[in-house]
Design a protein around this motif. Structure first.
Motif, PDB file in Angstrom:
ATOM      1  N   PRO A 216       0.804  -1.230   0.000  1.00 13.79           N
ATOM      2  CA  PRO A 216       0.000   0.000   0.000  1.00 13.79           C
ATOM      3  C   PRO A 216       0.833   1.274   0.000  1.00 13.79           C
ATOM      4  N   SER A 217       2.055   1.214   0.541  1.00 12.73           N
ATOM      5  CA  SER A 217       2.951   2.375   0.531  1.00 12.73           C
ATOM      6  C   SER A 217       3.525   2.639  -0.850  1.00 12.73           C
ATOM      7  N   GLY A 218       3.451   1.638  -1.739  1.00 11.49           N
ATOM      8  CA  GLY A 218       4.040   1.765  -3.063  1.00 11.49           C
ATOM      9  C   GLY A 218       5.541   1.565  -3.084  1.00 11.49           C
ATOM     10  N   GLN A 219       6.131   1.162  -1.958  1.00 11.11           N
ATOM     11  CA  GLN A 219       7.585   1.024  -1.867  1.00 11.11           C
ATOM     12  C   GLN A 219       8.107  -0.322  -2.352  1.00 11.11           C
ATOM     13  N   PHE A 220       7.262  -1.377  -2.235  1.00  7.51           N
ATOM     14  CA  PHE A 220       7.751  -2.720  -2.521  1.00  7.51           C
ATOM     15  C   PHE A 220       6.801  -3.487  -3.446  1.00  7.51           C
ATOM     16  N   LEU A 221       7.394  -4.355  -4.264  1.00  6.97           N
ATOM     17  CA  LEU A 221       6.656  -5.297  -5.092  1.00  6.97           C
ATOM     18  C   LEU A 221       6.966  -6.694  -4.592  1.00  6.97           C
ATOM     19  N   ALA A 222       5.916  -7.448  -4.237  1.00  4.19           N
ATOM     20  CA  ALA A 222       6.072  -8.847  -3.852  1.00  4.19           C
ATOM     21  C   ALA A 222       5.794  -9.714  -5.066  1.00  4.19           C
ATOM     22  N   VAL A 223       6.670 -10.670  -5.320  1.00  2.00           N
ATOM     23  CA  VAL A 223       6.564 -11.533  -6.497  1.00  2.00           C
ATOM     24  C   VAL A 223       6.561 -12.994  -6.037  1.00  2.00           C
ATOM     25  N   GLY A 224       5.509 -13.732  -6.386  1.00  2.00           N
ATOM     26  CA  GLY A 224       5.484 -15.155  -6.074  1.00  2.00           C
ATOM     27  C   GLY A 224       6.374 -15.912  -7.042  1.00  2.00           C
ATOM     28  N   LEU A 225       7.380 -16.603  -6.536  1.00  3.25           N
ATOM     29  CA  LEU A 225       8.337 -17.341  -7.362  1.00  3.25           C
ATOM     30  C   LEU A 225       7.980 -18.818  -7.286  1.00  3.25           C
ATOM     31  N   GLU A 226       7.149 -19.259  -8.232  1.00  2.00           N
ATOM     32  CA  GLU A 226       6.574 -20.603  -8.134  1.00  2.00           C
ATOM     33  C   GLU A 226       7.586 -21.709  -8.363  1.00  2.00           C
ATOM     34  N   SER A 227       8.650 -21.437  -9.110  1.00  2.00           N
ATOM     35  CA  SER A 227       9.594 -22.515  -9.437  1.00  2.00           C
ATOM     36  C   SER A 227      10.479 -22.896  -8.262  1.00  2.00           C
ATOM     37  N   ILE A 228      10.551 -22.039  -7.223  1.00  2.00           N
ATOM     38  CA  ILE A 228      11.359 -22.381  -6.041  1.00  2.00           C
ATOM     39  C   ILE A 228      10.552 -22.276  -4.751  1.00  2.00           C
ATOM     40  N   ASN A 229       9.212 -22.148  -4.848  1.00  2.00           N
ATOM     41  CA  ASN A 229       8.362 -22.023  -3.655  1.00  2.00           C
ATOM     42  C   ASN A 229       8.857 -20.911  -2.735  1.00  2.00           C
ATOM     43  N   ALA A 230       8.909 -19.706  -3.276  1.00  2.00           N
ATOM     44  CA  ALA A 230       9.426 -18.566  -2.517  1.00  2.00           C
ATOM     45  C   ALA A 230       8.692 -17.296  -2.927  1.00  2.00           C
ATOM     46  N   VAL A 231       8.916 -16.241  -2.163  1.00  6.09           N
ATOM     47  CA  VAL A 231       8.405 -14.915  -2.505  1.00  6.09           C
ATOM     48  C   VAL A 231       9.593 -13.959  -2.564  1.00  6.09           C
ATOM     49  N   GLY A 232       9.651 -13.184  -3.644  1.00  3.89           N
ATOM     50  CA  GLY A 232      10.688 -12.177  -3.785  1.00  3.89           C
ATOM     51  C   GLY A 232      10.137 -10.811  -3.434  1.00  3.89           C
ATOM     52  N   ILE A 233      10.917 -10.010  -2.722  1.00  8.45           N
ATOM     53  CA  ILE A 233      10.523  -8.646  -2.358  1.00  8.45           C
ATOM     54  C   ILE A 233      11.487  -7.684  -3.040  1.00  8.45           C
ATOM     55  N   PHE A 234      10.933  -6.710  -3.773  1.00 10.82           N
ATOM     56  CA  PHE A 234      11.752  -5.777  -4.540  1.00 10.82           C
ATOM     57  C   PHE A 234      11.349  -4.341  -4.217  1.00 10.82           C
ATOM     58  N   ALA A 235      12.351  -3.523  -3.896  1.00  8.90           N
ATOM     59  CA  ALA A 235      12.100  -2.100  -3.689  1.00  8.90           C
ATOM     60  C   ALA A 235      11.836  -1.454  -5.044  1.00  8.90           C
ATOM     61  N   ILE A 236      10.821  -0.582  -5.095  1.00 13.19           N
ATOM     62  CA  ILE A 236      10.445   0.092  -6.336  1.00 13.19           C
ATOM     63  C   ILE A 236      11.071   1.484  -6.344  1.00 13.19           C
ATOM     64  N   GLY A 237      11.953   1.747  -7.306  1.00 13.02           N
ATOM     65  CA  GLY A 237      12.588   3.055  -7.406  1.00 13.02           C
ATOM     66  C   GLY A 237      11.630   4.089  -7.969  1.00 13.02           C
ATOM     67  N   ASP A 238      11.987   5.359  -7.832  1.00 18.09           N
ATOM     68  CA  ASP A 238      11.155   6.442  -8.364  1.00 18.09           C
ATOM     69  C   ASP A 238      10.962   6.314  -9.872  1.00 18.09           C
ATOM     70  N   ASP A 239      11.939   5.679 -10.526  1.00 19.14           N
ATOM     71  CA  ASP A 239      11.861   5.502 -11.980  1.00 19.14           C
ATOM     72  C   ASP A 239      11.311   4.131 -12.374  1.00 19.14           C
ATOM     73  N   GLY A 240      10.853   3.340 -11.375  1.00 16.73           N
ATOM     74  CA  GLY A 240      10.281   2.032 -11.652  1.00 16.73           C
ATOM     75  C   GLY A 240      11.260   0.878 -11.608  1.00 16.73           C
ATOM     76  N   THR A 241      12.524   1.143 -11.367  1.00 15.03           N
ATOM     77  CA  THR A 241      13.503   0.053 -11.281  1.00 15.03           C
ATOM     78  C   THR A 241      13.229  -0.812 -10.060  1.00 15.03           C
ATOM     79  N   LEU A 242      13.553  -2.091 -10.174  1.00 17.85           N
ATOM     80  CA  LEU A 242      13.322  -3.047  -9.095  1.00 17.85           C
ATOM     81  C   LEU A 242      14.647  -3.509  -8.513  1.00 17.85           C
ATOM     82  N   THR A 243      14.763  -3.435  -7.181  1.00 19.77           N
ATOM     83  CA  THR A 243      15.978  -3.833  -6.476  1.00 19.77           C
ATOM     84  C   THR A 243      15.617  -4.810  -5.367  1.00 19.77           C
ATOM     85  N   PRO A 244      16.245  -5.995  -5.293  1.00 24.28           N
ATOM     86  CA  PRO A 244      15.899  -6.961  -4.248  1.00 24.28           C
ATOM     87  C   PRO A 244      16.052  -6.372  -2.846  1.00 24.28           C
ATOM     88  N   ALA A 245      15.092  -6.641  -1.983  1.00 22.78           N
ATOM     89  CA  ALA A 245      15.164  -6.238  -0.580  1.00 22.78           C
ATOM     90  C   ALA A 245      16.083  -7.189   0.170  1.00 22.78           C
TER      91      ALA A 245
END
Length: 434
Positions: A216-245
């Motif tokens: 809801p803050s718009g700071q992070f994107l959570a991605v379900g990674l089905e091939s390894i049964n995991a969730v990835g968390i990525f910080a969302i940059g002002d320009d839309g770039t994704l960086t792993p948390a």
């Protein structure tokens, strides 16, 4: 008796500065003081009226339900939400996307989403057979859709399982599919809703992805990674770039099938399934996006095999799950530590197999798509989280009977709307007590 004159004078000076009104310490008969006494209260009343009108407009906003019909040629069906929660198919529905659906090759509950940009509403729908996304401008009063120019555009592999999500501020649209380990990021044009892929996109997320959720803050994107049964968390940059948390990806107890994050951005709920059973993994989310399992996690989901989607109520007091092949939805009370407790009577029967589940903006109603009947089921939500079928449910799109596992509400469920609605209900209760 306390002297309030200094405080009022200070308030007068601060408000006068805000509105550009000069304050002079003259006699009470001074023209400047008389001007201040008449014009300043008027300005304050206007300001209060603007705030009140804005609040009323937010609460009175029309609500709509849209489905991605997943047919060829593909269409989006549109319903108006009535006062009793029943749905009425809109004139002109269904609306052509300009692409081709997959005719229900897979259950894809996230192949449609909405965005709100500078007061304008937009809807985006994936076309599975083409690997593209289409867009529409939403008429916020009637719910009618008008195609966004320049779309559809490619978002991934053809005949894959796509997922779409938008940022709460409407700045970005995120898209992925379960064939490739990347997420596409598009900037949404404020005026038209057209899409432009940001520099560096698509971004590699390491593994094949299936589900998306923006905090809801718009700071992070959570991605379900089905091939390894995991969730990835990525910080969302002002320009839309994704960086792993830090610590991303985080392993889950099984394959992710649905993700939601609470309004305080400190709790994440992930539905998981191993093909034999389904659970809900709950995490504490730190300010840097790192995750820590909540005590007692994972929790039973209420489904025998699969939860294909889940959603929090806008006030975050309840979590709803679609128990896909149980023909039911579950309702859980969310405890202070994130633990989940089924409400009385849960799970609640649905008319058929359920796909996507979502609430209205204020959380008065919850709806689930019925992908084996091309329909939408609906329930009213009581203050204790129990559900009751709305009159006339289910509601049919009129499209192919084995399609449409995806659905979205507009305006999107809102933490702010729930707060305002709660304040209004509390005020009414206090008046009743008097």
């Amino acid at each position: 008796m306390p002297n309030f004159s200094l405080g009022l004078h200070s308030f007068s000076k601060s408000v006068s500065a805000e509105f550009g009104i000069g304050v002079a310490t003259k006699s009470s008969s001074s023209p400047v003081i008389l001007f201040e006494r008449t014009l300043l209260p008027m300005k304050i009343k206007i300001l209060l009226c603007m705030i009140l009108c804005s609040t009323i407009n937010l609460l009175a906003q029309n609500n709509f339900i849209y489905t991605n019909d997943d047919v060829s040629p593909n269409t989006v069906s549109a319903f108006r939400v009535n006062a009793d929660g029943s749905l009425t198919l809109l004139p002109g529905s269904p609306f052509a996307t300009g692409g081709n659906g997959g005719n229900d090759r897979t259950i894809d509950p996230e192949k449609i989403t909405t965005a709100r940009v500078a007061g304008r509403g937009f809807l985006y729908a994936a076309n599975i057979a083409d690997g593209t996304v289409s867009g529409f401008r939403i008429n916020s009063q009637t719910g009618a859709l008008v195609a966004v120019p320049g779309l559809p555009v490619p978002i991934g592999a053809v005949n894959s399982s796509p997922a779409l999500a938008s940022s709460p501020n409407g700045k970005f649209l995120f898209a992925t599919d379960d064939f490739t380990p990347v997420v596409h990021v598009f900037r949404i044009a404020r005026a038209t809703g057209s899409l432009r892929e940001v520099p560096g996109s698509p971004f590699n997320v390491g593994e094949r992805s299936q589900r998306l959720k923006v905090s809801p803050s718009g700071q992070f994107l959570a991605v379900g990674l089905e091939s390894i049964n995991a969730v990835g968390i990525f910080a969302i940059g002002d320009d839309g770039t994704l960086t792993p948390a830090p610590g991303s990806p985080v392993l889950l107890s099984a394959t992710p099938t649905g993700i939601d994050i609470n309004c305080h951005n400190n709790r994440m709920f992930v539905a998981v399934s191993d093909g034999f059973s389904s659970h809900i993994d709950v995490f504490h989310m730190a300010e840097d996006g790192s995750l820590t399992p909540a005590p007692g996690s994972p929790f039973p989901s209420g489904a025998r095999f699969l939860v294909s989607a889940l959603t929090l109520s806008p006030n975050n007091e309840f979590l709803f799950t679609s128990n896909t092949f149980n023909e039911a939805v579950s309702s859980f009370a969310v405890q202070a530590n994130g633990a989940l407790k089924p409400v009385s009577g849960s799970p609640f029967a649905a008319a058929d197999f359920v796909g996507k589940i979502e609430t209205t903006r204020g959380g008065d109603f919850v709806y689930a798509s019925l992908f084996a009947r091309a329909a939408v089921d609906g329930w009213s939500v009581s203050p204790n989280g129990t559900l009751a079928r709305v009159p006339g449910s289910p509601f049919f799109t009129g499209q192919s009977p084995v399609t449409e596992s995806s659905m979205v509400a507009f305006p999107a469920p809102s933490c702010r709307a729930a707060e305002l609605d709660g304040d209004e209900k509390e005020t009414k209760e206090r008046r009743h007590e008097r």
